[in-house]
Write a protein that holds these residues in place. Structure first.
Motif, PDB file in Angstrom:
ATOM      1  N   LEU A   1      14.196 -21.921   4.473  1.00 55.59           N
ATOM      2  CA  LEU A   1      13.074 -21.123   3.989  1.00 55.59           C
ATOM      3  C   LEU A   1      12.033 -21.980   3.284  1.00 55.59           C
ATOM      4  O   LEU A   1      10.837 -21.679   3.330  1.00 55.59           O
ATOM      5  N   ASP A   2      12.484 -23.055   2.634  1.00 57.24           N
ATOM      6  CA  ASP A   2      11.516 -23.917   1.952  1.00 57.24           C
ATOM      7  C   ASP A   2      10.572 -24.588   2.953  1.00 57.24           C
ATOM      8  O   ASP A   2       9.389 -24.795   2.664  1.00 57.24           O
ATOM      9  N   GLU A   3      11.079 -24.929   4.155  1.00 59.35           N
ATOM     10  CA  GLU A   3      10.221 -25.534   5.181  1.00 59.35           C
ATOM     11  C   GLU A   3       9.209 -24.523   5.722  1.00 59.35           C
ATOM     12  O   GLU A   3       8.105 -24.890   6.129  1.00 59.35           O
ATOM     13  N   LEU A   4       9.613 -23.260   5.735  1.00 58.61           N
ATOM     14  CA  LEU A   4       8.772 -22.220   6.335  1.00 58.61           C
ATOM     15  C   LEU A   4       7.670 -21.743   5.397  1.00 58.61           C
ATOM     16  O   LEU A   4       6.756 -21.043   5.829  1.00 58.61           O
ATOM     17  N   LEU A   5       7.783 -22.086   4.117  1.00 61.72           N
ATOM     18  CA  LEU A   5       6.766 -21.657   3.144  1.00 61.72           C
ATOM     19  C   LEU A   5       5.537 -22.559   3.251  1.00 61.72           C
ATOM     20  O   LEU A   5       5.560 -23.720   2.846  1.00 61.72           O
ATOM     21  N   THR A   6       4.457 -22.051   3.788  1.00 63.39           N
ATOM     22  CA  THR A   6       3.236 -22.838   3.991  1.00 63.39           C
ATOM     23  C   THR A   6       2.267 -22.642   2.826  1.00 63.39           C
ATOM     24  O   THR A   6       2.446 -21.754   1.986  1.00 63.39           O
TER      25      THR A   6
END
Length: 680
Positions: free
Chosen positions: A481-486
């Motif tokens: 989820l941290d990677e998906l947070l733009t």
């Protein structure tokens, strides 16, 4: 005053004046022809209007024309009874339409009255009533649909306002049409009564005041009365027809001519059968073979013509579709679209398609929606749209999960089976196909439907294939989820809380921190499974400490301490006593002594041998918690927590590292081990 207003005022005023002041026969002729012209204009407008609301003024127009027509009827009655000369138009209608025959004229007049009252008026009245009721009943659903489209971003505020206004106009129009249809019915009844009064009054006046015999009076006044009735009832019937056309239009946005002709003459098979039937009637019955044959040939030719046109349109459509596809390939923008990467993808083999197909009873799509909702409630982050697609290159029962176009996990299910997992206390065994649960890699067994009830009674945890996929997908999304947070997601979160916390946001962004810095802090929290729903607390903490440090790692630690209640609830819950592992102060000093600060951030330059020893000892101590069935939690001092987490992150994935400052004061902990290193 505008010309339109003057015309409307004079039109209504004239109707009132004609009820009081007698008018000459010539003027009556002009006004009767004007009334017929207006009725023709109205009926053709109703017939060819593209949308029903284009005639939204029809109920008011119906009232005006009814009053004007009654006024002309009263004026003609005055002339018939007083002078016996109501004008040329009335005489022509009475003599020409009736063919100079009193009986024929009377029959035609009666037929017109019956058709208008029993057929057109009655049907229009009923349709108006039902349409008004259904329109009003459908209003709440339409309003909810508009609100849903607006909330989802499918339409803008202006489009929503326009659509709401249109719904209001429709309900007002059909409600008004329900009442206005009563005018038409009353007009026809009044015309019939006036006609009877004219005949009786004409006979009395003709025999008493004009010296006519009974037969002369009957012949003269009856023909004039019928003519007067016809010039009133023909426009009245056209207005009634207009009412019926307007309330029975199936499509509110298409030309009625296109609809009717297209629907009647669109099936070649129907025309072919009708043509054959007409020819059969001409041959097998005494009917004229010429006329029946002509119709039959006409319909058969028309049938083949329509069929040929359909084939031509089909070929033309295929060619146009191929041209469009070729154009898409040639377009420069098409290459750009290939560069887009879906944040999350779930690809599956053809054997899993029924789980995602709503028509086959699959609910995987609904589960994906619930996953996004669940993660939003649990972690406070909006999960991007999850793309579902079938992939024939996969095994039939295989599925893979991709993050930003790269496969990160996979699994395999048996469509008609259930997965049974032993929670650890079940001693009885069941037969099945050995496997591993894909989300947590637990030992499991595939069992059939017939074994499900027994497995559940024994205490096994039994789940169906859609639940397996949904759980696996949920865990993968949480891990990444941290990677998906733009940055755009962060900006959206900022905008959401700015409505009620403008002062806080204005103080923090961009004066103290940029969107990118806030993104890094939120990513750090999500990376360790900490919820970011309490954005106000997070932003207030950042605003307090960003003035002294812009290091996002250090700011994350401050935020974690502010979220101690949430962290304590997540890891320690309602347990009276929680067993944990602690870190030897000597190890903490070694770690802090090896921290090197650079412009890109801090890193640990610890001796590899010591690092290996720390990791080995950590795993040994965590085994104690694992044997007790406890979560792997290590407690450290606040200053060491983030560095120890970095040190162990690549080797012990599920390790939970919490500092003393992140634990609520009412939590009681029990240390069952200490991570230390040898003195030598």
């Amino acid at each position: 005053m505008k010309k339109n207003d003057m015309f409307l005022g004079l039109y209504f005023l004239a109707a009132v004046v004609f009820l009081i002041i007698p008018i000459p026969p010539v003027l009556l002729d002009i006004l009767i022809l004007f009334n017929i012209s207006m009725s023709l204009i109205i009926v053709f407008n109703c017939l060819f209007t593209s949308e029903t609301l284009n005639m939204s003024g029809f109920p008011t127009l119906l009232l005006f024309t009814t009053v004007f027509r009654i006024a002309l009827n009263v004026s003609s009655t005055k002339l018939i009874l007083s002078t016996g000369n109501p004008g040329k138009v009335v005489e022509v209608f009475g003599a020409f339409v009736g063919g100079g025959n009193l009986v024929i004229g009377a029959i035609i007049f009666i037929v017109l009255i019956i058709v208008q009252m029993m057929v057109i008026n009655k049907g229009s009245e009923r349709v108006s009533e039902v349409t008004a009721r259904f329109t009003l009943d459908a209003m709440p659903g339409k309003q909810m649909a508009i609100d849903a489209d607006l909330n989802s971003g499918a339409i803008s505020d202006q489009e929503a306002i326009a659509r709401r206004a249109k719904i209001q106009e429709e309900s007002a129009f059909f409600g008004a049409m329900d009442g206005a249809s009563k005018y038409v019915k009353g007009d026809a009844t009044a015309g019939l009564i006036i006609t009877l009064i004219n005949i009786i009054g004409g006979l009395i006046i003709g025999t008493t005041s004009m010296g006519l015999s009974m037969s002369e009076a009957v012949n003269k006044f009856t023909i004039l009365t019928i003519g007067d009735g016809l010039v009133s009832q023909i426009p009245s019937m056209m207005i009634s027809l207009s009412t019926g056309i307007l309330v029975t239009k199936a499509s509110k946005e298409e030309n009625i001519g296109d609809i009717l002709i297209g629907q009647l003459f669109s099936i070649p098979k129907v025309l072919l059968m009708v043509g054959a039937t007409m020819i059969g009637l001409g041959i097998l019955t005494p009917l004229s073979i010429v006329f029946c044959g002509a119709y039959g040939v006409l319909f058969i030719v028309l049938s083949f013509a329509i069929k040929g046109r359909e084939e031509e349109n089909a070929i033309k459509g295929e060619v146009e579709e191929e041209e469009i596809q070729a154009e898409e390939v040639r377009r420069h923008e098409n290459v750009n679209s290939l560069l887009q990467v879906d944040p999350i993808e779930l690809e599956f083999g053809y054997g899993i398609i029924p789980l995602a197909d709503v028509n086959q009873g699959g609910d995987l799509l609904d589960r994906v929606v619930m996953i996004r909702r669940q993660i939003a409630l649990e972690l406070g982050a909006v999960v991007p749209i999850i793309r579902l697609r079938d992939n024939i290159q996969l095994n039939p029962n295989q599925y893979i999960i991709k993050i930003k176009g790269i496969q990160v996990s996979e699994g395999e299910i048996l469509f008609d089976h259930y997965m049974a997992m032993n929670p650890g206390y079940v001693e009885d065994e069941i037969t099945g196909i050995p496997t591993f649960e894909p989300a947590f890699h637990l030992e499991a067994m595939w069992i059939t439907e017939s074994q499900r009830e027994r497995a559940e009674s024994l205490g096994y945890t039994v789940v169906d294939p859609p639940s397996i996929i949904a759980t696996h997908l949920t865990e993968v999304i949480k891990q990444h989820l941290d990677e998906l947070l733009t940055r755009q997601d962060v900006q959206n979160l900022i905008d959401n809380i700015k409505e009620n916390n403008k002062t806080l946001v204005d103080e923090l962004v961009p004066k103290l921190l940029g969107v990118g810095d806030i993104q890094k802090v939120l990513q750090n929290l999500l990376r360790e499974g900490i919820s970011i729903r309490d954005l106000i607390t997070i932003f207030e903490t950042l605003a307090d400490y960003a003035a002294t440090s812009r290091d996002t790692d250090i700011l994350t630690e401050y935020v974690r301490q502010s979220l101690r209640r949430a962290i304590s609830s997540k890891y320690f819950g309602d347990q009276d006593m929680t067993t944990v592992i602690t870190l030897d102060p000597k190890v903490e000093q070694m770690i802090m002594g090896s921290v090197k600060q650079t412009e890109q951030g801090a890193y640990i330059s610890l001796d590899p041998a010591i690092t290996k020893q720390i990791l080995q000892n950590t795993e040994t101590e965590l085994k104690k918690l694992e044997d007790k069935g406890q979560a792997p939690i290590i407690i450290t001092s606040p200053i060491v927590r983030m560095y120890f987490k970095k040190l162990t992150n690549d080797y012990i994935k599920d390790l939970i590292v919490v500092s003393y400052n992140e634990i609520d004061s009412n939590i009681e902990l029990k240390s069952v081990g200490v991570v230390t290193v040898d003195d030598n």
